[in-house]
Design a protein around this motif. Structure first.
Motif, PDB file in Angstrom:
ATOM      1  N   VAL A   1       6.749  33.852   8.764  1.00  0.00           N
ATOM      2  CA  VAL A   1       6.551  33.629  10.458  1.00  0.00           C
ATOM      3  C   VAL A   1       5.724  34.745  10.980  1.00  0.00           C
TER       4      VAL A   1
ATOM      5  N   ALA B   1       2.051  34.371   9.646  1.00  0.00           N
ATOM      6  CA  ALA B   1       1.512  33.230  10.273  1.00  0.00           C
ATOM      7  C   ALA B   1       1.141  33.464  11.879  1.00  0.00           C
ATOM      8  N   ASN B   2       2.088  34.246  12.475  1.00  0.00           N
ATOM      9  CA  ASN B   2       1.958  34.296  14.004  1.00  0.00           C
ATOM     10  C   ASN B   2       1.008  35.368  14.314  1.00  0.00           C
TER      11      ASN B   2
ATOM     12  N   THR C   1      -0.396  27.457   9.446  1.00  0.00           N
ATOM     13  CA  THR C   1       0.748  26.571   9.262  1.00  0.00           C
ATOM     14  C   THR C   1       1.845  27.435   8.464  1.00  0.00           C
ATOM     15  N   TRP C   2       3.043  27.123   8.705  1.00  0.00           N
ATOM     16  CA  TRP C   2       4.411  27.693   7.908  1.00  0.00           C
ATOM     17  C   TRP C   2       5.260  26.326   7.613  1.00  0.00           C
ATOM     18  N   LEU C   3       5.243  26.340   6.501  1.00  0.00           N
ATOM     19  CA  LEU C   3       6.197  25.101   5.964  1.00  0.00           C
ATOM     20  C   LEU C   3       7.385  25.936   4.928  1.00  0.00           C
ATOM     21  N   PRO C   4       8.510  25.855   5.504  1.00  0.00           N
ATOM     22  CA  PRO C   4       9.794  26.426   4.853  1.00  0.00           C
ATOM     23  C   PRO C   4      10.334  25.548   4.181  1.00  0.00           C
TER      24      PRO C   4
END
Lengths: 179, 349
Positions: free
Chosen positions: A20, A23-24, A34-37
């Motif tokens: 996070v 990405a931020n 994009t951030w996909l957990p």
């Protein structure tokens, strides 16, 4: 330029938070991210991971099949994702937990003894940010100032934690410079 | 509100958009993978001095939305697949009563409890009504966090314009992911009809009646059904939303919506063939005219379900000589770029 990063480790090692913050930081530079957990039962005990994509262009799928960069905090994560790392990709490992020899020779390997490094600032929760420091030294993905701003946003007004994480970033950077 | 990009979670921006669009009532019940939406509403509806109810069940939540909508409020509920199944009775009543509302389904794998991974296996349920009786919902299938934000706002307008439940059909991956987006103010369309039908207390006017019971077939229920159908036909004419990429002179057009359409975008970029993408955004009404008007002879449907949207694609192309192939990955699996490339190779041999 599109960069695809997989961050993986045990739940609790700060894997998702690292993603996070990264990405931020990119978004603070007006890039797309994009951030996909992973969010399944695998979070307990097994591997937690997140896929982060940073790009100046529109981003298609948030799912990464072949990452450019893999940050592995434990051995199960390494086993799961190393075969998918692109040729000439960057592998950052937590050598405090990963003692096995890395078989692939077509990648760039950077070993960080994260447990020992974190001991220097007496806080084991900072291993993710130490790894981030190393990533900043090794790539030009995002600026250090953006990561610091991103850390500030993530930890709101907790000044002591922000200062601690700044130290952690430096630790990671310094370790890469020296080795 | 600035025009700068921010990084936000899919489930959270649905809530942010609903509040910005003037959602006056929310009721929900927790279920993964949409929990962050209920969480967001729990905090922000209250901060905005609007009612938030964590109901005792999904059945209760949808019926509270029924009531709030009948009273003229912009009302919303959200859930994920098993919870949406529980809401179907209420949705049928709301549709039958000509009432607007917004229902969010962040789909997970099924049937039964299935799993908590993102899936598209509720396509039939969403686009065919879902509950009992002859009715339709407007169903929108966004494919990014930005679209979740934009189409949540739009869904309130569509619901009010046509007096119909609107469903946002997302999936667990969209809800869980974070992505850069631009937040913006909500602008209410000027031409939305006044809610003169709402139950607001009839002092000084004739009472309004909202009901779904029409006992006599010959002069009541059939007439009601046909009136509903006039509305559905109007929506079909006015609302066919889609996106196309590279469809001109494409050797093959892939039809995909939501999360998987983004995998297809990657495939198009990396393919050495002329591949196009047709992405339905309104899943009901399905953008059949636009699909039919493509001159392509070969279509490939890629979906995260066992062959559901492919039926709408075949219906749209009925009577043409186009061939329709399918890649179907159920159970929370996302089709990979590799398997799509492989299929393309086979189809263009």
């Amino acid at each position: 330029m599109k960069t695809q990063i997989i961050v993986a480790g045990f739940g609790g090692q700060g894997v998702l938070t690292l993603g996070v913050i990264l990405a931020n930081a990119a978004v603070l530079e007006d890039k797309n991210a994009t951030w996909l957990p992973s969010y399944g039962p695998e979070m307990r005990g097994g591997t937690a991971n997140c896929h982060v994509i940073i790009s100046e262009e529109d981003i298609g799928s948030a799912v990464i099949s072949q990452p450019d960069i893999l940050i592995a905090f434990n051995h199960p994560s390494l086993e799961k994702f190393l075969p998918r790392l692109k040729k000439n990709g960057l592998l950052i490992i937590n050598s405090s937990l990963i003692k096995e020899e890395i078989i692939r020779k077509d990648i760039k390997l950077v070993s960080l003894p994260l447990v020992e490094l974190a001991a220097k600032i007496q806080n084991q929760k900072t291993i993710n940010i130490i790894a981030m420091g190393a990533l900043l030294e090794l790539t030009e993905l995002v600026k250090t100032s953006s990561v610091v701003d991103s850390i500030k946003q993530n930890f709101k007004d907790k000044q002591d934690i922000i200062e601690l994480n700044k130290k952690a970033l430096e630790l990671g950077r310094e370790h890469v410079k020296k080795n | 509100m600035t025009n700068k990009k921010v990084l936000k979670k899919g489930n959270h921006v649905i809530g942010a958009a609903a509040i910005e669009a003037g959602c006056e009532f929310y009721a929900g019940y927790p279920i993964t993978p949409q929990n962050e939406l209920t969480e967001y509403m729990a905090k922000h509806m209250v901060l905005n001095k609007r009612p938030f109810v964590q109901a005792e069940s999904e059945v209760s939540a949808i019926n509270m939305v029924f009531g709030a909508s009948a009273a003229g409020a912009r009302a919303m509920t959200s859930s994920s697949s098993p919870g949406i199944s529980l809401k179907q009775e209420g949705i049928s009543y709301i549709a039958g009563a000509n009432l607007p509302c917004v229902i969010v389904n962040m789909v997970r794998g099924g049937p039964g409890l299935g799993n908590i991974a993102g899936a598209q296996s509720d396509y039939f349920q969403a686009t065919r009504g879902g509950g009992h009786g002859d009715y339709r919902l407007i169903v929108l299938g966004p494919n990014s966090v930005q679209e979740l934000y934009d189409y949540t706002m739009k869904s309130f307008d569509l619901a009010d314009k046509y007096r119909i439940p609107v469903m946002i059909l997302g999936d667990g991956y969209l809800g869980q992911m974070m992505e850069s987006l631009t937040l913006h103010k909500y602008a209410k369309p000027k031409n939305l009809p006044k809610k003169t039908w709402a139950l607001t207390g009839c002092k000084g006017r004739n009472p309004n009646v909202i009901k779904t019971l029409y006992l006599t077939p010959e002069d009541a229920l059939e007439k009601h059904n046909l009136e509903l159908n006039v509305k559905y036909e109007k929506i079909k004419k006015e609302l066919q939303l889609f996106e196309t990429i590279n469809v001109q002179n494409a050797e093959l057009v892939i039809v995909a919506y939501g999360t998987v359409s983004r995998v297809v975008k990657n495939v198009i970029e990396s393919s050495d063939k002329k591949i196009g993408l047709f992405r339905p955004i309104s899943l009901w009404p399905f953008p059949e005219n636009a699909l039919r008007n493509l001159k392509c002879k070969k279509f490939l449907v890629v979906e995260m379900s066992l062959g559901q949207m492919v039926e709408d694609v075949k219906l749209s192309l009925f009577g043409t000589d186009a061939s329709v192939d399918l890649i179907a990955r159920p159970g929370g699996m996302i089709p990979t770029e590799e398997e799509i490339h492989k299929k393309i190779k086979l189809m263009l041999k």
